[in-house]
Design a protein around this motif. Structure first.
Motif, short mmCIF file in Angstrom:
data_model
loop_
_atom_site.label_atom_id
_atom_site.label_comp_id
_atom_site.label_asym_id
_atom_site.label_seq_id
_atom_site.Cartn_x
_atom_site.Cartn_y
_atom_site.Cartn_z
N LEU A 49 0.83 -1.20 0.00
CA LEU A 49 0.00 0.00 0.00
C LEU A 49 0.86 1.25 0.00
N PRO A 50 0.44 2.29 -0.64
CA PRO A 50 -0.70 2.35 -1.55
C PRO A 50 -0.39 1.64 -2.86
N HIS A 51 -1.42 1.41 -3.65
CA HIS A 51 -1.27 0.65 -4.89
C HIS A 51 -0.65 1.45 -6.03
N ALA A 52 -0.50 2.72 -5.86
CA ALA A 52 0.01 3.60 -6.93
C ALA A 52 1.45 3.29 -7.30
N GLY A 53 1.81 3.63 -8.53
CA GLY A 53 3.19 3.48 -9.00
C GLY A 53 4.11 4.52 -8.37
N ALA A 54 3.53 5.62 -7.92
CA ALA A 54 4.28 6.67 -7.23
C ALA A 54 3.32 7.40 -6.29
N PHE A 55 3.86 7.87 -5.18
CA PHE A 55 3.08 8.70 -4.27
C PHE A 55 4.03 9.60 -3.51
N THR A 56 3.47 10.62 -2.92
CA THR A 56 4.28 11.68 -2.31
C THR A 56 3.99 11.82 -0.83
N LEU A 57 5.06 12.02 -0.07
CA LEU A 57 4.97 12.38 1.35
C LEU A 57 5.88 13.59 1.54
N GLY A 58 5.29 14.76 1.65
CA GLY A 58 6.09 15.98 1.75
C GLY A 58 6.85 16.21 0.45
N GLY A 78 6.00 15.90 -12.37
CA GLY A 78 5.29 17.17 -12.19
C GLY A 78 3.99 16.98 -11.42
N HIS A 79 3.30 15.88 -11.70
CA HIS A 79 2.07 15.56 -10.97
C HIS A 79 2.37 15.37 -9.49
N GLU A 80 3.37 14.58 -9.19
CA GLU A 80 3.73 14.33 -7.79
C GLU A 80 4.26 15.60 -7.12
N GLU A 81 4.94 16.44 -7.87
CA GLU A 81 5.41 17.71 -7.32
C GLU A 81 4.23 18.57 -6.88
N GLN A 82 3.13 18.52 -7.63
CA GLN A 82 1.93 19.26 -7.23
C GLN A 82 1.42 18.76 -5.87
N HIS A 83 1.50 17.45 -5.64
CA HIS A 83 1.10 16.92 -4.33
C HIS A 83 2.02 17.45 -3.23
N SER A 84 3.30 17.59 -3.54
CA SER A 84 4.24 18.15 -2.57
C SER A 84 3.80 19.56 -2.17
N THR A 85 3.39 20.34 -3.14
CA THR A 85 2.89 21.69 -2.87
C THR A 85 1.60 21.63 -2.05
N GLN A 86 0.75 20.64 -2.32
CA GLN A 86 -0.48 20.48 -1.56
C GLN A 86 -0.19 20.18 -0.09
N TYR A 87 0.84 19.38 0.18
CA TYR A 87 1.24 19.15 1.58
C TYR A 87 1.57 20.48 2.25
#
Length: 149
Positions: A49-58, A78-87
């Motif tokens: 877990l999680p099932h994703a090929g990539a995920f972001t923590l900070g 770039g998609h994962e970098e957006q999640h970094s900004t969301q954190y």
């Protein structure tokens, strides 16, 4: 790094989301390298877990892909970098709960955790490998995003 990227990097250390990412990377024995724009790439993540090929923590992006392949897809990065900004703007760890609520809402609304998820839509569904199956919203005749009745 731009001033905004540096601010995101500092915010995600202070809000504990990057330290959590580093802990998960270490515990999962992922290979850690420096990425662009203040990001850290953790390759070879093997937990179920999680099932994703990539995920972001900070500012840590964890990839299932091996070292040398992880982080090379600029669109996914770039998609994962957006999640970094969301954190950063969610003040760190509260992002996890907010994301969980958004994923649950998406499951109820569209049958999958991504297509109606605010955070995934903001980061770019296609860039993250998601298919937009949100059929509740349809464009009107002029393509103006008017809700269908």
């Amino acid at each position: 790094m731009t001033p905004a990227q540096r601010l995101r990097q500092i915010a995600n250390v202070v809000n504990l989301s990057t330290p959590l990412g580093l802990a998960v990377a270490a515990a999962s024995r992922s290979t850690l390298t420096r990425g662009p724009r203040g990001l850290l790439i953790a390759a070879g993540y093997g937990w179920k877990l999680p099932h994703a090929g990539a995920f972001t923590l900070g500012n840590v992006i964890l990839y299932r892909a091996p070292h040398g392949v992880a982080g090379t897809n600029s669109v996914l990065l770039g998609h994962e970098e957006q999640h970094s900004t969301q954190y950063a703007y969610c003040l760190g760890l509260p992002f996890l709960a907010l994301y969980g609520v958004a994923a649950a809402w998406s499951m109820l609304r569209s049958g999958n955790p991504g297509s109606s998820n605010f955070f995934e839509r903001q980061a770019g569904l296609a860039a993250g490998g998601y298919i937009d199956t949100d059929h509740h919203r349809q464009d009107g005749p002029a393509g103006n995003g008017i809700e269908a009745s």
